[in-house]
Design a protein around this motif. Sequence first.
Motif, PDB file in Angstrom:
ATOM      1  N   ILE A 229     -10.041  -5.665   0.945  1.00 27.43           N
ATOM      2  CA  ILE A 229     -11.464  -5.543   0.628  1.00 27.43           C
ATOM      3  C   ILE A 229     -11.879  -4.074   0.659  1.00 27.43           C
ATOM      4  O   ILE A 229     -12.638  -3.596  -0.199  1.00 27.43           O
ATOM      5  CB  ILE A 229     -12.294  -6.387   1.605  1.00 27.43           C
ATOM      6  CG1 ILE A 229     -12.034  -7.882   1.344  1.00 27.43           C
ATOM      7  CG2 ILE A 229     -13.777  -6.073   1.490  1.00 27.43           C
ATOM      8  CD1 ILE A 229     -12.657  -8.815   2.338  1.00 27.43           C
ATOM      9  N   HIS A 230     -11.349  -3.339   1.623  1.00 29.26           N
ATOM     10  CA  HIS A 230     -11.632  -1.914   1.723  1.00 29.26           C
ATOM     11  C   HIS A 230     -11.164  -1.180   0.468  1.00 29.26           C
ATOM     12  O   HIS A 230     -11.876  -0.319  -0.075  1.00 29.26           O
ATOM     13  CB  HIS A 230     -10.939  -1.344   2.966  1.00 29.26           C
ATOM     14  CG  HIS A 230     -11.288   0.082   3.254  1.00 29.26           C
ATOM     15  ND1 HIS A 230     -10.706   0.801   4.262  1.00 29.26           N
ATOM     16  CD2 HIS A 230     -12.137   0.949   2.655  1.00 29.26           C
ATOM     17  CE1 HIS A 230     -11.200   2.023   4.297  1.00 29.26           C
ATOM     18  NE2 HIS A 230     -12.068   2.141   3.313  1.00 29.26           N
ATOM     19  N   ASP A 231      -9.976  -1.520  -0.015  1.00 31.98           N
ATOM     20  CA  ASP A 231      -9.461  -0.866  -1.216  1.00 31.98           C
ATOM     21  C   ASP A 231     -10.323  -1.157  -2.441  1.00 31.98           C
ATOM     22  O   ASP A 231     -10.595  -0.270  -3.250  1.00 31.98           O
ATOM     23  CB  ASP A 231      -8.019  -1.311  -1.474  1.00 31.98           C
ATOM     24  CG  ASP A 231      -7.008  -0.406  -0.793  1.00 31.98           C
ATOM     25  OD1 ASP A 231      -7.422   0.650  -0.280  1.00 31.98           O
ATOM     26  OD2 ASP A 231      -5.818  -0.755  -0.757  1.00 31.98           O
ATOM     27  N   LEU A 232     -10.737  -2.414  -2.588  1.00 38.01           N
ATOM     28  CA  LEU A 232     -11.634  -2.736  -3.697  1.00 38.01           C
ATOM     29  C   LEU A 232     -12.962  -1.990  -3.557  1.00 38.01           C
ATOM     30  O   LEU A 232     -13.529  -1.522  -4.550  1.00 38.01           O
ATOM     31  CB  LEU A 232     -11.886  -4.242  -3.759  1.00 38.01           C
ATOM     32  CG  LEU A 232     -10.845  -5.097  -4.490  1.00 38.01           C
ATOM     33  CD1 LEU A 232     -11.222  -6.567  -4.401  1.00 38.01           C
ATOM     34  CD2 LEU A 232     -10.709  -4.675  -5.945  1.00 38.01           C
ATOM     35  N   GLY A 233     -13.450  -1.887  -2.322  1.00 38.51           N
ATOM     36  CA  GLY A 233     -14.669  -1.123  -2.074  1.00 38.51           C
ATOM     37  C   GLY A 233     -14.503   0.337  -2.456  1.00 38.51           C
ATOM     38  O   GLY A 233     -15.422   0.969  -3.001  1.00 38.51           O
ATOM     39  N   LYS A 234     -13.306   0.888  -2.187  1.00 43.15           N
ATOM     40  CA  LYS A 234     -13.042   2.274  -2.568  1.00 43.15           C
ATOM     41  C   LYS A 234     -13.022   2.427  -4.087  1.00 43.15           C
ATOM     42  O   LYS A 234     -13.455   3.448  -4.615  1.00 43.15           O
ATOM     43  CB  LYS A 234     -11.717   2.747  -1.965  1.00 43.15           C
ATOM     44  CG  LYS A 234     -11.779   3.021  -0.464  1.00 43.15           C
ATOM     45  CD  LYS A 234     -10.552   3.766   0.032  1.00 43.15           C
ATOM     46  CE  LYS A 234      -9.301   2.931  -0.078  1.00 43.15           C
ATOM     47  NZ  LYS A 234      -8.123   3.611   0.523  1.00 43.15           N
TER      48      LYS A 234
END
Length: 452
Positions: free
Chosen positions: A301-306
């Motif tokens: 989820i963090h990567d998609l947020g990035k």
Amino acid sequence: MVTEERFEFTATAKKRLVITLLVGLVLSVLGYFTLGSGGDHGGGHGEKADDSEIVSDQGEEPYAAEDHSDEEGHEEGAHHGSSSSVKRLLSNLWINNVFFAGLAIIGVFFFAIQYAAQVGWSAGLKRIPFAFGSWLPIAFVLMLAVFMIGGHDIFHWTHSDLYAEVGGDKIVKGKAAYFFWPLEGGATPVFWIGRLVIFFGVWYLLFRKLRSLAFSEDLEGGTAKWYQMRKTSAIFLVFFAVSSSMAAWDWIMSIDVHWFSTMFGWYAFASWWVAGLALSLFIVVMLKERGYLSVVNANHIHDLGKFVFAFTIFWTYVWFSQFLLIYYAHIPEETVYFLERWKDDHYAPVFYINLILNFFFPFLVLMTRDSKRHTRILKVVCPAVVFGHWLDFYLMVSPGTVGHNGGFGFLEIGLILVYASAFLYVTFNALSKAPLYAKNHPMLKESLHHHI
């Protein structure tokens, strides 16, 4: 041990989407009939400005926003157009067609680029945006139908009198081959329609090929299907690089037929791309909260947020680069595009809201590490970004089609609800037809241990 996981598209979820669609239809009908005819018949394509001329702040000669024709030609009486309410309906249909068609192809693009780049971290979630591709055949039918029914009201270049040897429009005549070849200035834009058919045809064929390989991968495992998908993805990406830019020229930029930007293909892609990432992240978060996607953790989820954060900056970079080049060159036939959007009372508020929703808000909110992992924040930011980029396409299309007869009311809200609910229905239905992720994906183990 990784087990198969399937999404259940429940009757309750279907009912809610159908109700939303019906509410959207009611609002659309209400909005259309409360517009009135406006008495606007034959007043020229778009009525782009309240005055016939736009005068620069530095006192140069006024530049006519509408009349780019030869001095002896294309008089007012030769202009074509339906009532302002019909134009506004067609304009909104086209905005939604282009926006959601873009989301559909961007979903396939996301999927393909993961294979072409041999990415492992996204193995458990990339089928979410890939499901957007199921909208492609519907998007094709809607695009073609709206063009056939209302192309004359959306695209100024479709009027045959513009191509007359005497009294035609010199600028439009110079672009005739791009629209009508081999019958330049003919009744039917064969070349334009042909490109639309080819784009959707190839996109959908490659989407079907990738989907078939993905389902085979579920059954067979190993790396054979993965290598085939990588090859097919590379082919798709090469075609997408050309076709997405040309689609932006055809479907959007040609609306303002006298204006052009060499950056427009990148600009439209950036808007589609960020909206697709934000919608993908939102759906992943919602599925995760409902107990699905057990292979997805906070790091994914963090990567998609990035991605959303980074490409928000990329969109802003392209937007500002296009704007700045036109601003400091100060050539009237270029600056008129932005003058119509930030000085017209109907569009000026949207012009600034567009920048707030698509840059300042996501940039400031998603700047910290924790915000890209906090689902409550993401459930606010992602829909705002998706809507913000719908507004971006609204600004690309509406001023060139309805001009100062534009606005934002029940009609716009209703059609957004109709298209969004239909798009999500098709997406969720596609997700329910196959496992949410490939349990035999050769890089799934890498994804399970993904940590940042």
